[in-house]
Design a protein around this motif. Sequence first.
Motif, mmCIF file in Angstrom:
data_model
loop_
_atom_site.group_PDB
_atom_site.id
_atom_site.type_symbol
_atom_site.label_atom_id
_atom_site.label_comp_id
_atom_site.label_asym_id
_atom_site.label_seq_id
_atom_site.Cartn_x
_atom_site.Cartn_y
_atom_site.Cartn_z
ATOM 1 N N SER A 231 3.630 -0.867 3.778
ATOM 2 C CA SER A 231 2.777 0.302 3.629
ATOM 3 C C SER A 231 3.588 1.588 3.746
ATOM 4 O O SER A 231 4.413 1.721 4.645
ATOM 5 C CB SER A 231 1.692 0.260 4.715
ATOM 6 O OG SER A 231 0.801 1.330 4.564
ATOM 7 N N ASN B 269 0.849 -1.193 0.000
ATOM 8 C CA ASN B 269 0.000 0.000 0.000
ATOM 9 C C ASN B 269 0.882 1.239 0.000
ATOM 10 O O ASN B 269 1.877 1.285 0.719
ATOM 11 C CB ASN B 269 -0.878 0.064 1.258
ATOM 12 C CG ASN B 269 -1.932 -0.997 1.292
ATOM 13 O OD1 ASN B 269 -2.559 -1.298 0.292
ATOM 14 N ND2 ASN B 269 -2.128 -1.589 2.456
ATOM 15 N N SER B 270 0.483 2.225 -0.771
ATOM 16 C CA SER B 270 1.171 3.504 -0.727
ATOM 17 C C SER B 270 0.161 4.619 -0.943
ATOM 18 O O SER B 270 -0.672 4.542 -1.853
ATOM 19 C CB SER B 270 2.258 3.575 -1.795
ATOM 20 O OG SER B 270 2.846 4.860 -1.798
ATOM 21 N N SER B 271 0.259 5.636 -0.120
ATOM 22 C CA SER B 271 -0.584 6.819 -0.286
ATOM 23 C C SER B 271 -0.083 7.677 -1.443
ATOM 24 O O SER B 271 -0.724 8.652 -1.814
ATOM 25 C CB SER B 271 -0.562 7.665 0.988
ATOM 26 O OG SER B 271 -0.986 6.918 2.092
ATOM 27 N N LYS C 225 5.667 7.118 7.090
ATOM 28 C CA LYS C 225 5.644 5.974 7.980
ATOM 29 C C LYS C 225 5.894 4.764 7.092
ATOM 30 O O LYS C 225 5.185 4.532 6.128
ATOM 31 C CB LYS C 225 4.275 5.850 8.634
ATOM 32 C CG LYS C 225 4.090 4.585 9.427
ATOM 33 C CD LYS C 225 2.671 4.517 9.944
ATOM 34 C CE LYS C 225 2.425 3.196 10.606
ATOM 35 N NZ LYS C 225 1.033 3.065 11.007
ATOM 36 N N GLU D 18 2.818 5.563 4.109
ATOM 37 C CA GLU D 18 1.712 6.489 4.367
ATOM 38 C C GLU D 18 2.246 7.812 4.875
ATOM 39 O O GLU D 18 3.285 7.864 5.513
ATOM 40 C CB GLU D 18 0.793 5.910 5.450
ATOM 41 C CG GLU D 18 0.256 4.543 5.155
ATOM 42 C CD GLU D 18 -0.379 3.901 6.364
ATOM 43 O OE1 GLU D 18 -0.600 4.601 7.376
ATOM 44 O OE2 GLU D 18 -0.647 2.706 6.301
ATOM 45 N N GLN D 19 1.508 8.856 4.620
ATOM 46 C CA GLN D 19 1.856 10.163 5.172
ATOM 47 C C GLN D 19 1.279 10.256 6.571
ATOM 48 O O GLN D 19 0.093 10.003 6.782
ATOM 49 C CB GLN D 19 1.304 11.276 4.298
ATOM 50 C CG GLN D 19 1.761 12.644 4.756
ATOM 51 C CD GLN D 19 1.446 13.722 3.729
ATOM 52 O OE1 GLN D 19 0.979 13.437 2.647
ATOM 53 N NE2 GLN D 19 1.706 14.946 4.087
#
Length: 135
Positions: free
Chosen positions: A120, A81-83, A130, A122-123
């Motif tokens: 993952s 997962n990546s934002s 993170k 994430e911001q």
Amino acid sequence: PLNKMMRKIEYDAYTTDHMKIIKRNADRLLHLTSQVLDFRLIELNKIKLRREKADIVSICKRAYACFEYEATEKQINCIFNSSFESFHLEVDPTKMEKIVYNLLSNGLKHSPERGQIILSIEQIMERGLKRAISR
């Protein structure tokens, strides 16, 4: 030789997929060999960081792709997962890639069959990231 074989002959999808897996695993072995050599350099205090602007998402995606087949074989649910589509930071890309490889490798090694590994990005703050791998 494998690259040459892949370029010269048309294979069915199954064979092509497995040849790509062989290529990724060979690249992974090369990385592991490099890590052993780097470990020796660290012991001798002769290693330096080469900081440059690098895309963390791309680094993580490449490492993740190397472990997908093994995860499937062990029936481990691997999730990336990546934002972000991309996220550039000043890092040593080679060292960062090794860190991600090691984290994923250890995750696979220590996850039970039918387990789960999540990579993952994430911001969490305006300018922070993170990075987490969980099982």
